[in-house]
Every structure is written in C-alpha cells, then in structure tokens.
Design a protein around this motif. Structure first.
Motif, PDB file in Angstrom:
ATOM      1  N   ASP A   1       0.871  -1.530   0.124  1.00  0.00           N
ATOM      2  CA  ASP A   1      -0.161   0.333  -0.138  1.00  0.00           C
ATOM      3  C   ASP A   1       0.705   0.935   0.147  1.00  0.00           C
ATOM      4  N   ALA A   2       1.885   1.096   0.723  1.00  0.00           N
ATOM      5  CA  ALA A   2       3.103   2.202   1.124  1.00  0.00           C
ATOM      6  C   ALA A   2       3.550   2.401  -0.503  1.00  0.00           C
ATOM      7  N   LEU A   3       4.023   1.527  -1.254  1.00  0.00           N
ATOM      8  CA  LEU A   3       4.798   1.593  -2.361  1.00  0.00           C
ATOM      9  C   LEU A   3       3.790   1.844  -3.364  1.00  0.00           C
ATOM     10  N   ARG A   4       2.384   1.632  -3.224  1.00  0.00           N
ATOM     11  CA  ARG A   4       1.436   2.174  -4.342  1.00  0.00           C
ATOM     12  C   ARG A   4       1.116   3.748  -4.601  1.00  0.00           C
ATOM     13  N   ILE A   5       1.481   4.423  -2.932  1.00  0.00           N
ATOM     14  CA  ILE A   5       1.395   6.208  -2.758  1.00  0.00           C
ATOM     15  C   ILE A   5       3.080   6.616  -3.092  1.00  0.00           C
ATOM     16  N   ASP A   6       3.568   5.343  -2.724  1.00  0.00           N
ATOM     17  CA  ASP A   6       5.471   5.821  -3.131  1.00  0.00           C
ATOM     18  C   ASP A   6       6.518   5.001  -3.680  1.00  0.00           C
ATOM     19  N   PRO A   7       6.792   4.902  -5.460  1.00  0.00           N
ATOM     20  CA  PRO A   7       6.730   3.706  -5.843  1.00  0.00           C
ATOM     21  C   PRO A   7       8.483   3.767  -5.316  1.00  0.00           C
ATOM     22  N   LYS A   8       9.115   4.780  -4.981  1.00  0.00           N
ATOM     23  CA  LYS A   8      10.349   5.023  -4.794  1.00  0.00           C
ATOM     24  C   LYS A   8      11.466   4.472  -3.031  1.00  0.00           C
ATOM     25  N   TYR A   9      10.266   4.070  -2.695  1.00  0.00           N
ATOM     26  CA  TYR A   9      10.385   4.731  -1.222  1.00  0.00           C
ATOM     27  C   TYR A   9      11.169   4.048  -0.302  1.00  0.00           C
ATOM     28  N   ARG A  10      12.709   3.971  -0.277  1.00  0.00           N
ATOM     29  CA  ARG A  10      12.933   3.318   0.116  1.00  0.00           C
ATOM     30  C   ARG A  10      13.053   2.247   1.218  1.00  0.00           C
ATOM     31  N   ASP A  11      12.736   2.748   2.535  1.00  0.00           N
ATOM     32  CA  ASP A  11      12.289   2.265   3.648  1.00  0.00           C
ATOM     33  C   ASP A  11      11.412   0.790   3.836  1.00  0.00           C
ATOM     34  N   ALA A  12      10.840   0.543   2.712  1.00  0.00           N
ATOM     35  CA  ALA A  12       9.338   0.186   1.817  1.00  0.00           C
ATOM     36  C   ALA A  12      10.306  -0.999   1.594  1.00  0.00           C
ATOM     37  N   TYR A  13      11.070  -0.805   0.390  1.00  0.00           N
ATOM     38  CA  TYR A  13      11.976  -2.011   0.028  1.00  0.00           C
ATOM     39  C   TYR A  13      12.809  -2.981   1.318  1.00  0.00           C
ATOM     40  N   VAL A  14      13.109  -1.645   2.551  1.00  0.00           N
ATOM     41  CA  VAL A  14      13.864  -2.533   3.406  1.00  0.00           C
ATOM     42  C   VAL A  14      13.270  -3.205   3.813  1.00  0.00           C
ATOM     43  N   LEU A  15      12.305  -2.533   4.600  1.00  0.00           N
ATOM     44  CA  LEU A  15      10.620  -3.784   4.985  1.00  0.00           C
ATOM     45  C   LEU A  15      10.990  -5.119   4.295  1.00  0.00           C
ATOM     46  N   LYS A  16      10.256  -5.258   3.488  1.00  0.00           N
ATOM     47  CA  LYS A  16      10.514  -5.836   2.235  1.00  0.00           C
ATOM     48  C   LYS A  16      11.819  -7.087   2.570  1.00  0.00           C
ATOM     49  N   GLY A  17      12.984  -6.628   2.758  1.00  0.00           N
ATOM     50  CA  GLY A  17      14.164  -7.361   2.592  1.00  0.00           C
ATOM     51  C   GLY A  17      13.889  -8.064   3.454  1.00  0.00           C
ATOM     52  N   THR A  18      13.638  -7.810   4.694  1.00  0.00           N
ATOM     53  CA  THR A  18      13.853  -8.488   6.199  1.00  0.00           C
ATOM     54  C   THR A  18      12.618  -9.481   6.395  1.00  0.00           C
ATOM     55  N   ALA A  19      11.641  -8.758   5.974  1.00  0.00           N
ATOM     56  CA  ALA A  19      10.260 -10.039   6.210  1.00  0.00           C
ATOM     57  C   ALA A  19      11.386 -10.841   4.876  1.00  0.00           C
ATOM     58  N   TYR A  20      11.322 -10.747   3.561  1.00  0.00           N
ATOM     59  CA  TYR A  20      11.914 -12.343   3.044  1.00  0.00           C
ATOM     60  C   TYR A  20      12.948 -12.782   4.475  1.00  0.00           C
ATOM     61  N   LEU A  21      13.427 -12.303   4.897  1.00  0.00           N
ATOM     62  CA  LEU A  21      14.525 -12.456   5.188  1.00  0.00           C
ATOM     63  C   LEU A  21      15.042 -13.624   6.598  1.00  0.00           C
ATOM     64  N   MET A  22      13.404 -13.194   6.715  1.00  0.00           N
ATOM     65  CA  MET A  22      12.089 -14.453   8.296  1.00  0.00           C
ATOM     66  C   MET A  22      12.036 -15.068   7.702  1.00  0.00           C
ATOM     67  N   LEU A  23      11.227 -15.187   6.686  1.00  0.00           N
ATOM     68  CA  LEU A  23      10.991 -16.388   5.806  1.00  0.00           C
ATOM     69  C   LEU A  23      12.039 -17.416   5.373  1.00  0.00           C
ATOM     70  N   ASP A  24      12.481 -16.785   5.125  1.00  0.00           N
ATOM     71  CA  ASP A  24      14.247 -17.316   4.945  1.00  0.00           C
ATOM     72  C   ASP A  24      14.271 -17.612   2.915  1.00  0.00           C
ATOM     73  N   LYS A  25      13.650 -16.308   2.594  1.00  0.00           N
ATOM     74  CA  LYS A  25      13.700 -16.616   0.756  1.00  0.00           C
ATOM     75  C   LYS A  25      14.693 -15.351   0.844  1.00  0.00           C
ATOM     76  N   LYS A  26      15.957 -15.817   0.233  1.00  0.00           N
ATOM     77  CA  LYS A  26      16.823 -14.990   0.096  1.00  0.00           C
ATOM     78  C   LYS A  26      17.050 -14.249  -1.078  1.00  0.00           C
ATOM     79  N   GLU A  27      16.646 -15.013  -1.961  1.00  0.00           N
ATOM     80  CA  GLU A  27      16.728 -14.376  -3.292  1.00  0.00           C
ATOM     81  C   GLU A  27      16.025 -13.303  -3.649  1.00  0.00           C
ATOM     82  N   LEU A  28      14.770 -13.505  -2.825  1.00  0.00           N
ATOM     83  CA  LEU A  28      13.912 -12.176  -2.813  1.00  0.00           C
ATOM     84  C   LEU A  28      14.021 -10.940  -1.429  1.00  0.00           C
TER      85      LEU A  28
END
Length: 213
Positions: free
Chosen positions: A22-49
């Motif tokens: 939802d945040a990225l739909r408002i601002d597709p260049k919002y850096r911290d949104a991608y960081v949070l997604k990366g953190t979530a993927y690490l917790m899920l052990d989805k390293k490529e994502l």
C-alpha cells in the motif's frame, strides 16, 4: 509503514506485505519500504527475494550503506565472494565504521585476496576500539602463519593481539601451534595451558598439549 512494521514484529507476514505494498503504491521509490520487505523475506528464509528488495533499496538511495552491509552478510553466509563488493562499498560510504571495515577485510581474506586484506587489517590497528585492534593483529598473524608461512611474524602479531586482550583464546591457541612448529615445546605448552585456563573444555588445546607431554 507503521502498520507494516507492527505486523512484521508480530510475524504476521501477510499483513506486513499488504501495508508495505500500500505504501509503495503511494510512493514506488520509498526506500524504507523495500528494506522492510527485505527484512520480512529474510525472516521467511527467502534469500533471493530479500536480495532483490535490498538491491532495490540501494537503487533508490545509492548512499544507503546499511543495505550494502546486509547484502554483504547475505552473500557471506552463502559463501559467495560477492560479499566483498558489498562490504567494501559499505565501508567506503561509512569509513569510520570499524565493523564494516573488518567484514570487508575478513571476506577478502576468506576468498584469497590476502594483500588487500592485510592492508585493511593494518588500518584497523589504529582503531579507537580494542576489539578491532585485536582482530586486526590476530588476522595479520593468521595470514602470516597459514598463507605466508612466516612463523616469526605470526608470533609477533599473536603476541601483540594478546597484549591488547590477554583473554584472546584463539590467539593463545595459534601461538601454541607456532611455538610447536619452531620446536619450542615449553612455550607451546604454556600457550595451551593458558587456553585451558580460559576454557577448560577446549578439547583441541587439551589434545595438542597431551601429545606434546
């Protein structure tokens, strides 16, 4: 993003990704949104994502040294030499961060870039923090002992590391091996005895001491 962070803390990943997107739909260049997604993927052990998300974060902010460091950690854990590039970039962006510098040097050592690693370890010896001085000295000794086969230099660096931290177990142990190689049985036994004083369950030191006796 606040909601996404809260759901991430609760490990509710479906809602985490919903609010991040939802945040990225408002601002597709919002850096911290991608960081949070990366953190979530690490917790899920989805390293490529996770890698993709952190790389997108640094595309939005090329000076974002924390993301380069996390990418370095991911590749280092996978035994991938790409970690050198990411740690080195993080260190260049944040030259006063001793941990970034140490990880860059350690990765270079691990993947055979010994001369460059030694250069960084020499810089670390000038750190204001003893732990990094100690690491810089120890790793110079390690390279001298196992790569350059210069035992006298290795002994010098291990002894210097021990002066910085007299409880540095690994330095005492490697020092013992160096003394063994030079035929100094008594000094080797003293080094192993110090290891066992610091850690009575250090079986490798106990085994080498018993063989010498």
């Amino acid at each position: 993003m606040g909601l996404a962070s809260t759901y991430l803390f609760q490990q509710d990943f479906d809602r985490t990704f919903k609010f991040v997107n939802d945040a990225l739909r408002i601002d597709p260049k919002y850096r911290d949104a991608y960081v949070l997604k990366g953190t979530a993927y690490l917790m899920l052990d989805k390293k490529e994502l996770a890698i993709s998300s952190y790389e997108t974060a640094v595309q939005q902010d090329p000076d974002f040294y924390e993301a380069y460091f996390v990418l370095g950690q991911i590749f280092q854990a996978d035994n991938n030499p790409l970690c050198i590039e990411y740690f080195t970039t993080a260190s260049k962006l944040k030259p006063d961060n001793d941990e970034f510098r140490y990880q860059a040097a350690y990765s270079k050592e691990k993947f055979g870039e010994f001369e460059s690693a030694k250069e960084t370890y020499r810089e670390m010896v000038r750190s204001d923090e003893d732990v990094y001085v100690m690491r810089g000295l120890f790793h110079q000794g390690h390279i001298q002992q196992f790569e350059d086969k210069n035992i006298d230099s290795a002994i010098y660096f291990y002894q210097s590391a021990i002066k910085t931290d007299p409880r540095f177990l690994e330095a005492w142990f490697n020092l013992g091996i160096c003394h063994e190689e030079k035929g100094n049985k008594e000094k080797a036994l003293k080094s192993y005895a110090k290891c066992l004083e610091l850690n009575p369950d250090f079986e490798v030191a106990k085994t080498r001491a018993n063989k010498l006796r």
